[in-house]
Scaffold this motif. Structure first.
Motif, PDB file in Angstrom:
ATOM      1  N   SER A  95       0.816  -1.222   0.000  1.00 20.97           N
ATOM      2  CA  SER A  95       0.000   0.000   0.000  1.00 20.97           C
ATOM      3  C   SER A  95       0.844   1.265   0.000  1.00 20.97           C
ATOM      4  N   GLY A  96       1.943   1.241  -0.711  1.00 26.36           N
ATOM      5  CA  GLY A  96       2.761   2.433  -0.822  1.00 26.36           C
ATOM      6  C   GLY A  96       4.213   2.103  -1.060  1.00 26.36           C
ATOM      7  N   CYS A  97       4.955   3.134  -1.389  1.00 29.62           N
ATOM      8  CA  CYS A  97       6.370   2.969  -1.703  1.00 29.62           C
ATOM      9  C   CYS A  97       7.222   3.676  -0.663  1.00 29.62           C
ATOM     10  N   THR A  98       8.508   3.672  -0.880  1.00 32.27           N
ATOM     11  CA  THR A  98       9.428   4.280   0.085  1.00 32.27           C
ATOM     12  C   THR A  98       9.165   5.768   0.253  1.00 32.27           C
ATOM     13  N   SER A  99       8.772   6.435  -0.807  1.00 34.55           N
ATOM     14  CA  SER A  99       8.536   7.876  -0.676  1.00 34.55           C
ATOM     15  C   SER A  99       7.314   8.166   0.189  1.00 34.55           C
ATOM     16  N   GLY A 100       6.242   7.443  -0.025  1.00 36.88           N
ATOM     17  CA  GLY A 100       5.044   7.669   0.779  1.00 36.88           C
ATOM     18  C   GLY A 100       5.226   7.256   2.225  1.00 36.88           C
ATOM     19  N   HIS A 101       5.713   6.041   2.426  1.00 38.93           N
ATOM     20  CA  HIS A 101       5.905   5.546   3.792  1.00 38.93           C
ATOM     21  C   HIS A 101       7.090   6.214   4.486  1.00 38.93           C
ATOM     22  N   GLY A 102       8.208   6.321   3.777  1.00 34.14           N
ATOM     23  CA  GLY A 102       9.429   6.807   4.402  1.00 34.14           C
ATOM     24  C   GLY A 102       9.462   8.304   4.626  1.00 34.14           C
ATOM     25  N   VAL A 103       8.960   9.073   3.684  1.00 34.11           N
ATOM     26  CA  VAL A 103       9.033  10.525   3.818  1.00 34.11           C
ATOM     27  C   VAL A 103       7.876  11.055   4.652  1.00 34.11           C
ATOM     28  N   LEU A 104       6.654  10.719   4.272  1.00 32.50           N
ATOM     29  CA  LEU A 104       5.509  11.278   4.989  1.00 32.50           C
ATOM     30  C   LEU A 104       4.943  10.361   6.061  1.00 32.50           C
ATOM     31  N   GLY A 105       4.956   9.062   5.814  1.00 26.60           N
ATOM     32  CA  GLY A 105       4.398   8.145   6.807  1.00 26.60           C
ATOM     33  C   GLY A 105       5.137   8.214   8.127  1.00 26.60           C
ATOM     34  N   LEU A 106       6.466   8.206   8.062  1.00 24.44           N
ATOM     35  CA  LEU A 106       7.250   8.311   9.292  1.00 24.44           C
ATOM     36  C   LEU A 106       7.075   9.680   9.945  1.00 24.44           C
ATOM     37  N   ALA A 107       6.976  10.736   9.131  1.00 21.82           N
ATOM     38  CA  ALA A 107       6.779  12.081   9.682  1.00 21.82           C
ATOM     39  C   ALA A 107       5.439  12.191  10.405  1.00 21.82           C
ATOM     40  N   ARG A 108       4.448  11.409   9.967  1.00 22.87           N
ATOM     41  CA  ARG A 108       3.138  11.406  10.623  1.00 22.87           C
ATOM     42  C   ARG A 108       3.060  10.375  11.743  1.00 22.87           C
ATOM     43  N   LEU A 109       4.199   9.715  12.017  1.00 26.95           N
ATOM     44  CA  LEU A 109       4.296   8.681  13.072  1.00 26.95           C
ATOM     45  C   LEU A 109       3.327   7.524  12.828  1.00 26.95           C
ATOM     46  N   SER A 110       3.179   7.140  11.572  1.00 27.63           N
ATOM     47  CA  SER A 110       2.298   6.033  11.208  1.00 27.63           C
ATOM     48  C   SER A 110       2.968   4.700  11.527  1.00 27.63           C
ATOM     49  N   PRO A 111       2.339   3.864  12.382  1.00 31.88           N
ATOM     50  CA  PRO A 111       2.913   2.545  12.683  1.00 31.88           C
ATOM     51  C   PRO A 111       3.036   1.668  11.430  1.00 31.88           C
ATOM     52  N   ARG A 112       2.057   1.758  10.539  1.00 31.01           N
ATOM     53  CA  ARG A 112       2.101   0.972   9.304  1.00 31.01           C
ATOM     54  C   ARG A 112       3.294   1.388   8.451  1.00 31.01           C
ATOM     55  N   SER A 113       3.565   2.692   8.396  1.00 29.07           N
ATOM     56  CA  SER A 113       4.712   3.164   7.631  1.00 29.07           C
ATOM     57  C   SER A 113       6.025   2.747   8.275  1.00 29.07           C
ATOM     58  N   ALA A 114       6.075   2.751   9.601  1.00 28.64           N
ATOM     59  CA  ALA A 114       7.295   2.298  10.294  1.00 28.64           C
ATOM     60  C   ALA A 114       7.570   0.841   9.956  1.00 28.64           C
ATOM     61  N   ALA A 115       6.520   0.018   9.977  1.00 27.24           N
ATOM     62  CA  ALA A 115       6.684  -1.396   9.628  1.00 27.24           C
ATOM     63  C   ALA A 115       7.124  -1.544   8.170  1.00 27.24           C
ATOM     64  N   ALA A 116       6.545  -0.734   7.290  1.00 26.42           N
ATOM     65  CA  ALA A 116       6.903  -0.805   5.870  1.00 26.42           C
ATOM     66  C   ALA A 116       8.366  -0.406   5.656  1.00 26.42           C
ATOM     67  N   VAL A 117       8.811   0.665   6.302  1.00 27.32           N
ATOM     68  CA  VAL A 117      10.190   1.127   6.125  1.00 27.32           C
ATOM     69  C   VAL A 117      11.173   0.099   6.677  1.00 27.32           C
ATOM     70  N   ILE A 118      10.853  -0.485   7.822  1.00 30.66           N
ATOM     71  CA  ILE A 118      11.713  -1.547   8.372  1.00 30.66           C
ATOM     72  C   ILE A 118      11.795  -2.712   7.392  1.00 30.66           C
ATOM     73  N   THR A 119      10.667  -3.061   6.773  1.00 29.20           N
ATOM     74  CA  THR A 119      10.643  -4.142   5.782  1.00 29.20           C
ATOM     75  C   THR A 119      11.457  -3.777   4.553  1.00 29.20           C
ATOM     76  N   PHE A 120      11.311  -2.529   4.055  1.00 25.55           N
ATOM     77  CA  PHE A 120      12.085  -2.080   2.888  1.00 25.55           C
ATOM     78  C   PHE A 120      13.580  -2.195   3.166  1.00 25.55           C
TER      79      PHE A 120
END
Length: 136
Positions: A95-120
Motif C-alpha cells: 500500500s505504498g512505496c518508500t517515498s510515501g511511507h518513508g518521507v511522509l508516513g514516518l513524519a506522521r508517526l504512522s505505525p504501518r509506515s514504520a513497519a513498511a520502512v523496516i521491511t524495505f
C-alpha cells in the motif's frame, strides 16, 4: 561537505514538495499512488504536475550545475528489470512505496509506515547480501 550538498539539497526539495502536496492538496506524496491515480485518470492535473516535476528534475540539475547528474548502475539489465518489477509489486502489496511511507508516513508517526520502512530496509540489506554472495 560539498560532496554531500547536491544530495542534501535534493532531500530538502523532496521534503518540501511532499509537505506542500500534503498541506495544499491533502495528498500523500507517494510516487506509486500518484502514478497509479494518474493511470486511472484521477486528479490528472495535480498528479501530472508532480510526475512532470520528477521527470524534469535532471534538466533543473543541468541548469543549476552545468552538467548532467552522475548515475552509475553496475547491475546487468535482467537484474534491473526483475528488481523494478519486484519493487512495483511490493509497493502495491505494501500500500505504498518508500517515498510515501518513508518521507511522509514516518513524519506522521504512522505505525504501518514504520513497519513498511523496516521491511524495505531489511529486504534491501538481504538482497545486497545475496547478490554479493552470488557475485552479481
Amino acid at each position: 561537505m560539498t560532496t554531500y550538498l547536491p544530495s542534501l539539497l535534493g532531500g530538502m526539495l523532496i521534503g518540501l514538495s511532499a509537505a506542500m502536496l500534503l498541506l495544499l492538496n491533502g495528498r500523500i506524496a507517494g510516487i506509486s499512488g500518484i502514478v497509479g491515480r494518474l493511470a486511472l485518470g484521477v486528479g490528472v492535473a495535480v498528479n501530472l504536475a508532480f510526475v512532470a516535476g520528477l521527470v524534469l528534475g535532471p534538466l533543473v540539475f543541468l541548469a543549476a550545475f552545468g552538467h548532467w547528474p552522475t548515475v552509475t548502475i553496475s547491475a546487468i539489465w535482467p537484474i534491473i528489470i526483475v528488481a523494478g518489477l519486484l519493487v512495483g509489486f511490493g509497493s502495491r502489496m505494501g500500500s505504498g512505496c518508500t517515498s510515501g511511507h518513508g518521507v511522509l508516513g514516518l513524519a506522521r508517526l504512522s505505525p504501518r509506515s514504520a513497519a513498511a520502512v523496516i521491511t524495505f530496509l531489511t529486504s534491501g540489506v538481504v538482497a545486497v547480501a545475496l547478490l554479493k554472495g552470488f557475485g552479481l
